[in-house]
Design an enzyme around this catalytic site. Structure first.
Site, PDB file in Angstrom:
ATOM      1  N   ALA A 242      -6.160 -10.229   5.554  1.00  0.00           N
ATOM      2  CA  ALA A 242      -5.698  -9.851   6.894  1.00  0.00           C
ATOM      3  C   ALA A 242      -6.866  -9.693   7.863  1.00  0.00           C
ATOM      4  O   ALA A 242      -6.812 -10.148   9.004  1.00  0.00           O
ATOM      5  CB  ALA A 242      -4.904  -8.551   6.800  1.00  0.00           C
TER       6      ALA A 242
ATOM      7  N   HIS B 224     -23.327  15.788   1.382  1.00  0.00           N
ATOM      8  CA  HIS B 224     -22.977  16.217   0.037  1.00  0.00           C
ATOM      9  C   HIS B 224     -21.847  17.237   0.125  1.00  0.00           C
ATOM     10  O   HIS B 224     -21.902  18.118   0.980  1.00  0.00           O
ATOM     11  CB  HIS B 224     -24.193  16.845  -0.631  1.00  0.00           C
ATOM     12  CG  HIS B 224     -23.889  17.406  -1.989  1.00  0.00           C
ATOM     13  ND1 HIS B 224     -23.719  16.588  -3.095  1.00  0.00           N
ATOM     14  CD2 HIS B 224     -23.684  18.684  -2.406  1.00  0.00           C
ATOM     15  CE1 HIS B 224     -23.445  17.354  -4.142  1.00  0.00           C
ATOM     16  NE2 HIS B 224     -23.413  18.624  -3.757  1.00  0.00           N
TER      17      HIS B 224
ATOM     18  N   LYS C 239       0.835  -1.212   0.000  1.00  0.00           N
ATOM     19  CA  LYS C 239       0.000   0.000   0.000  1.00  0.00           C
ATOM     20  C   LYS C 239       0.865   1.255   0.000  1.00  0.00           C
ATOM     21  O   LYS C 239       0.484   2.285  -0.564  1.00  0.00           O
ATOM     22  CB  LYS C 239      -0.955  -0.009   1.190  1.00  0.00           C
ATOM     23  CG  LYS C 239      -2.336  -0.532   0.840  1.00  0.00           C
ATOM     24  CD  LYS C 239      -2.455  -2.042   0.768  1.00  0.00           C
ATOM     25  CE  LYS C 239      -2.426  -2.669  -0.575  1.00  0.00           C
ATOM     26  NZ  LYS C 239      -2.503  -4.136  -0.560  1.00  0.00           N
TER      27      LYS C 239
ATOM     28  N   ARG D 249      -1.360 -18.143  -3.138  1.00  0.00           N
ATOM     29  CA  ARG D 249      -0.559 -18.461  -1.955  1.00  0.00           C
ATOM     30  C   ARG D 249      -1.087 -19.744  -1.329  1.00  0.00           C
ATOM     31  O   ARG D 249      -2.225 -20.139  -1.560  1.00  0.00           O
ATOM     32  CB  ARG D 249      -0.617 -17.293  -0.947  1.00  0.00           C
ATOM     33  CG  ARG D 249       0.066 -16.044  -1.488  1.00  0.00           C
ATOM     34  CD  ARG D 249      -0.019 -14.873  -0.517  1.00  0.00           C
ATOM     35  NE  ARG D 249       0.643 -15.088   0.744  1.00  0.00           N
ATOM     36  CZ  ARG D 249       1.947 -14.922   0.966  1.00  0.00           C
ATOM     37  NH1 ARG D 249       2.751 -14.549  -0.016  1.00  0.00           N
ATOM     38  NH2 ARG D 249       2.456 -15.117   2.165  1.00  0.00           N
TER      39      ARG D 249
ATOM     40  N   GLU E 101      -2.448 -14.223 -17.896  1.00  0.00           N
ATOM     41  CA  GLU E 101      -3.441 -14.852 -17.020  1.00  0.00           C
ATOM     42  C   GLU E 101      -3.995 -16.120 -17.664  1.00  0.00           C
ATOM     43  O   GLU E 101      -4.335 -16.132 -18.845  1.00  0.00           O
ATOM     44  CB  GLU E 101      -4.561 -13.851 -16.712  1.00  0.00           C
ATOM     45  CG  GLU E 101      -5.834 -14.419 -16.099  1.00  0.00           C
ATOM     46  CD  GLU E 101      -5.634 -15.131 -14.754  1.00  0.00           C
ATOM     47  OE1 GLU E 101      -4.945 -14.589 -13.877  1.00  0.00           O
ATOM     48  OE2 GLU E 101      -6.181 -16.254 -14.598  1.00  0.00           O
TER      49      GLU E 101
ATOM     50  N   VAL F 175      -5.053 -10.451  -7.252  1.00  0.00           N
ATOM     51  CA  VAL F 175      -4.903  -9.218  -6.478  1.00  0.00           C
ATOM     52  C   VAL F 175      -3.451  -8.737  -6.465  1.00  0.00           C
ATOM     53  O   VAL F 175      -3.165  -7.564  -6.721  1.00  0.00           O
ATOM     54  CB  VAL F 175      -5.386  -9.432  -5.025  1.00  0.00           C
ATOM     55  CG1 VAL F 175      -5.653  -8.116  -4.366  1.00  0.00           C
ATOM     56  CG2 VAL F 175      -6.620 -10.288  -5.004  1.00  0.00           C
TER      57      VAL F 175
END
Ligand code: FAD
Ligand code: NAI
Length: 462
Positions: free
Chosen positions: A317, A441, A51, A269, A199, A179
């Site tokens: 996670a 808004h 991230k 995994r 892929e 992912v």
């Protein structure tokens, strides 16, 4: 020999959360961790570092593509890769030290080293054997291998190697449009690599809603990622500093090759349970190596529990964390619970992709009558102002009762927006409940309300 109420093996999001909850519930707790720092895959080589790189590379993309449009002129920033990696490492350090602090605060002993279970009720770490009334295995997962592909973490890498490449590759081939492949593929594409994703299936991100898969792939293509779909990778040849990826197209068995400076293998995994001694203990596993548990996370051996990536279910996670809390509560004699029907999943690309609950495909498979409420971010004022109008919110609700069954969002802050639907689903809400809730808004969340309105009499801004 120390004696504990609970010894947790592994300090990832499953293990450290379980340990903290056990300690909070008054249980004498220790956690064995073989890595040099706490936090598991997620904090050290997973969620957090990926991230950080996604954030940094997204800022570069914004500067290159959108700053001038807003009147912010001048040279775009150039990439100092060493500094970007240092920022990523600093982020890791802050997070792993945070867990160390929480362990001290909660008086949890960190047993440094790799743990084995010589018999039920005992955990051996290094030369020391400790007694444990209960053991929670939270040993996580590792990248799965691909026949014909040898990982060296330099030219042919898993996500771990991809998070610390010595330089930004000119050409990167990513095997697997899941992912990891799409998040890290996006990072390097934004940093200037020519990224080709190979892929096996005909669509990206298996398990996601079909409409989202199509839109997501289209948006990534627009951003510069290339895709070879329906391709089975046969082998990777390593040359001096480069590699050749050999694949066959499934439609006609034709053979092809792609050159790369770096090949990222992101084909899933598998549970990591090496060295625990499960076989000798008689702990049952599935044919995919996942530890089998009952509804209370207990294995077939009394007093041995298992959670997180090491057991069945999505490798996420927050799923591991929820199981960690619930298993601790069960051990403390409380009613631990995880609602597996409401576990969100998020892909942190730009736009983000988020999902919870059923997909259209899964509802069709079950033969359930449903309705779709959809709203495009194009009709959302905030999204337009922020150059974030790609994507949509789609809510699936029961045709008869209007109860929300799932939601699929592709768009800005999708990973945060999805939680409104998670809470609604936990309360058994109808789409109308969301539609009747006043939303501030201008916010992206108005798109969620509009999708809920679309399940009824219709959205306003479409
Ligand atoms: P882990 O985090 O794998 O931790 C297990 C720990 O146990 C490890 O530290 C290991 O060293 C230790 N261990 C194993 N065996 C022993 C032993 N015998 N003795 C002592 N210690 C042992 N998930 C998300 O939800 N969001 C994301 O954004 C996300 N991004 C990811 C990005 C990448 C690149 C990767 C690889 C994964 C990502 N994931 C993400 C998945 C997430 O990291 C895992 O689902 C999560 O870490 C699982 O937690 P866990 O506690 O089960 O195991
Ligand atoms: P994945 O299961 O998401 O995707 C693997 C992809 O590789 C699939 O599309 C599959 O069809 C493809 N594939 C498999 N074999 C292939 C082959 N021989 N040739 C070409 N393609 C092939 O696995 P991924 O991306 O490795 O991630 C592993 C886990 O980590 C996931 O379960 C995910 O939940 C977790 N994770 C979660 C993140 C998040 O929540 N944002 C981020 C990164 C990882």
């Amino acid at each position: 020999m120390a004696s504990y109420d609970v010894i947790v093996i592994g300090s990832g999001p499953g293990g450290y959360v379980a340990a903290i909850r056990c300690a909070q519930l008054g249980l004498k707790t220790a956690c064995a961790e073989g890595r040099e720092t706490l936090g598991g895959t997620c904090l050290n080589v997973g969620c957090i570092p990926s991230k950080a790189l996604l954030h940094a590379s997204h800022q570069l993309h914004e500067a290159e593509h959108n700053f001038a449009k807003m009147g912010l002129k001048g040279k775009s920033p150039s990439v100092d890769w060493t500094q970007m990696l240092a920022y990523k490492d600093d982020t890791i350090g802050q997070n792993t030290k945070g867990i160390e602090f929480l362990f001290k605060k909660n008086k949890i002993d960190w047993l440094k080293g790799w743990g084995t279970i010589p018999e039920a009720g005992k955990v051996k770490v290094g030369e020391e054997t400790h007694e444990a009334r209960n053991i929670i295995i939270a040993s996580g997962s590792e990248a799965s291998s691909l026949p014909g592909v040898e990982i060296d973490e330099k030219t042919v890498v898993t996500s771990t190697g991809a998070l610390e490449l010595p330089k930004i590759p000119k050409k990167m081939v990513v095997i697997g449009a899941g992912v990891i492949g799409l998040e890290l593929g996006s990072v390097y594409s934004r940093l200037g690599s020519q990224v080709t994703v190979v892929e096996f299936l005909d669509h990206v991100t298996p398990g996601m809603d079909g409409e989202v898969q199509k839109n997501f792939q289209k948006l990534l293509k627009k951003q510069g990622l290339d895709f070879v779909m329906g391709a089975a990778v046969q082998s990777v040849d390593k040359l001096k500093t480069k590699a050749k990826v050999n694949y066959t197209l499934r439609k006609d068995d034709s053979e092809h090759q792609l050159d790369a400076d770096v090949v990222l293998v992101a084909t899933g995994r598998k549970p990591y349970t090496d060295g625990l001694g499960l076989e000798a203990l008689g702990v049952e596993t599935t044919d995919r190596g996942q530890i089998k548990t009952d509804a209370h996370w207990q294995t077939n051996v009394e007093g041995i529990y298992a959670i997180g990536d090491a057991i069945e279910g999505p490798m996420l996670a927050h799923k591991a964390e929820d199981e960690g809390m619930a298993a601790a509560e069960v051990i403390a004699g409380k009613a631990g619970h995880v609602n597996y029907g409401v576990i969100p999943s998020v892909i942190y690309t730009h736009p983000e992709v988020a999902a919870v609950g059923e997909t259209e495909e899964s509802l069709k498979e079950q033969g359930r009558a449903y309705k779709v409420g959809k709203f495009m971010f194009m009709g959302n004022g905030r999204a337009k102002a922020n150059f974030a109008s790609d994507g949509f919110v789609k809510i699936l609700a029961d045709k008869e009762t209007d109860r929300i069954l799932g939601a699929h969002i592709i768009g800005p802050m999708a990973g945060d927006l999805v939680h409104e639907i998670c809470v609604a689903m936990e309360f058994g809400a109808a789409a109308e409940d969301v539609a009747l809730t006043c939303h501030a808004h201008p916010t992206y969340s108005e798109a969620v309300r509009e999708a809920a309105l679309a399940c009824g009499d219709g959205p306003i801004h479409a």
